[in-house]
Design a protein around this motif. Structure first.
Motif, PDB file in Angstrom:
ATOM      1  N   ALA A 246      16.452  83.089  60.467  1.00 36.03           N
ATOM      2  CA  ALA A 246      16.341  81.626  60.568  1.00 36.03           C
ATOM      3  C   ALA A 246      15.024  81.135  59.971  1.00 36.03           C
ATOM      4  CB  ALA A 246      16.465  81.185  62.027  1.00 36.03           C
ATOM      5  N   ILE A 247      13.943  81.823  60.272  1.00 33.23           N
ATOM      6  CA  ILE A 247      12.629  81.427  59.740  1.00 33.23           C
ATOM      7  C   ILE A 247      12.634  81.516  58.216  1.00 33.23           C
ATOM      8  CG2 ILE A 247      10.205  82.134  59.567  1.00 33.23           C
ATOM      9  CD1 ILE A 247      10.486  82.980  62.575  1.00 33.23           C
ATOM     10  N   GLU A 248      13.180  82.599  57.703  1.00 34.47           N
ATOM     11  CA  GLU A 248      13.244  82.766  56.254  1.00 34.47           C
ATOM     12  C   GLU A 248      14.051  81.638  55.606  1.00 34.47           C
ATOM     13  OE1 GLU A 248      14.049  86.669  53.920  1.00 34.47           O
ATOM     14  OE2 GLU A 248      15.995  85.708  54.340  1.00 34.47           O
ATOM     15  N   ALA A 249      15.214  81.340  56.160  1.00 34.86           N
ATOM     16  CA  ALA A 249      16.060  80.273  55.610  1.00 34.86           C
ATOM     17  C   ALA A 249      15.348  78.927  55.694  1.00 34.86           C
ATOM     18  CB  ALA A 249      17.395  80.231  56.345  1.00 34.86           C
ATOM     19  N   ARG A 250      14.657  78.686  56.776  1.00 36.22           N
ATOM     20  CA  ARG A 250      13.941  77.415  56.966  1.00 36.22           C
ATOM     21  C   ARG A 250      12.838  77.253  55.928  1.00 36.22           C
ATOM     22  NH1 ARG A 250      13.786  72.230  58.826  1.00 36.22           N
ATOM     23  NH2 ARG A 250      11.941  71.815  60.053  1.00 36.22           N
ATOM     24  N   THR A 251      12.077  78.323  55.691  1.00 34.37           N
ATOM     25  CA  THR A 251      10.994  78.239  54.715  1.00 34.37           C
ATOM     26  C   THR A 251      11.521  78.111  53.297  1.00 34.37           C
ATOM     27  OG1 THR A 251      10.780  80.649  54.577  1.00 34.37           O
ATOM     28  CG2 THR A 251       9.356  79.503  56.157  1.00 34.37           C
ATOM     29  N   GLN A 252      12.743  78.574  53.056  1.00 32.53           N
ATOM     30  CA  GLN A 252      13.363  78.433  51.739  1.00 32.53           C
ATOM     31  C   GLN A 252      14.080  77.094  51.591  1.00 32.53           C
ATOM     32  OE1 GLN A 252      15.866  81.907  51.485  1.00 32.53           O
ATOM     33  NE2 GLN A 252      14.149  83.241  50.986  1.00 32.53           N
ATOM     34  N   GLY A 253      14.113  76.312  52.664  1.00 34.75           N
ATOM     35  CA  GLY A 253      14.754  75.011  52.623  1.00 34.75           C
ATOM     36  C   GLY A 253      16.276  75.066  52.657  1.00 34.75           C
ATOM     37  N   ASP A 254      16.833  76.174  53.114  1.00 34.80           N
ATOM     38  CA  ASP A 254      18.288  76.347  53.178  1.00 34.80           C
ATOM     39  C   ASP A 254      18.770  75.927  54.569  1.00 34.80           C
ATOM     40  OD1 ASP A 254      20.936  77.219  53.221  1.00 34.80           O
ATOM     41  OD2 ASP A 254      20.487  79.019  52.044  1.00 34.80           O
TER      42      ASP A 254
END
Length: 129
Positions: free
Chosen positions: A47-55
């Motif tokens: 979730a953190i990764e997706a959030r930082t990628q704007g997904d």
């Protein structure tokens, strides 16, 4: 409020049930079976990764999986030190060997780029077999 949090728009918390062709219930089961008490940590990192990628879609998917895993097992796990670090001999069929392999896989996964893609790939391979 920090500059980073001000730059990221707030997202609605409507859960996404299917992402990349994987249903959230399937992701929940596979993560729980593979990573046990660490499953929520894996989902949180996705979730953190997706959030930082704007997904936004992947973020809401993984955040929903994380929330479900935390509800199912709200206990924080403690990672035991590896047997080699506490001076115990290892044999091939020793439970410590399995724990060490799992820990190595988890450390490698958390240290990788695109953790969400890696997890989706792992889920697909399990579903296909």
């Amino acid at each position: 409020m920090s500059e980073l949090s001000a730059a990221l728009p707030s997202l609605p918390l409507l859960p996404v049930e299917v992402c990349d062709g994987i249903h959230a219930a399937v992701a929940f089961e596979v993560l729980r079976d593979l990573y046990g008490l660490q499953a929520a940590t894996i989902a949180a990192w996705c979730a953190i990764e997706a959030r930082t990628q704007g997904d936004d879609v992947r973020y809401r998917f993984w955040f929903g999986v994380f929330c479900d895993l935390r509800k199912a097992s709200p206990v924080f796990s403690l990672m035991l030190p590896s047997a080699s670090k506490i001076g115990l001999p290892l044999s091939k069929d020793d439970d410590f060997q399995t724990a060490e392999n799992t820990r190595g896989d988890l450390d490698r996964l958390l240290g990788s780029r695109d953790i969400g893609v890696s997890i989706i790939r792992e889920i697909r391979s399990i579903i296909e077999n």
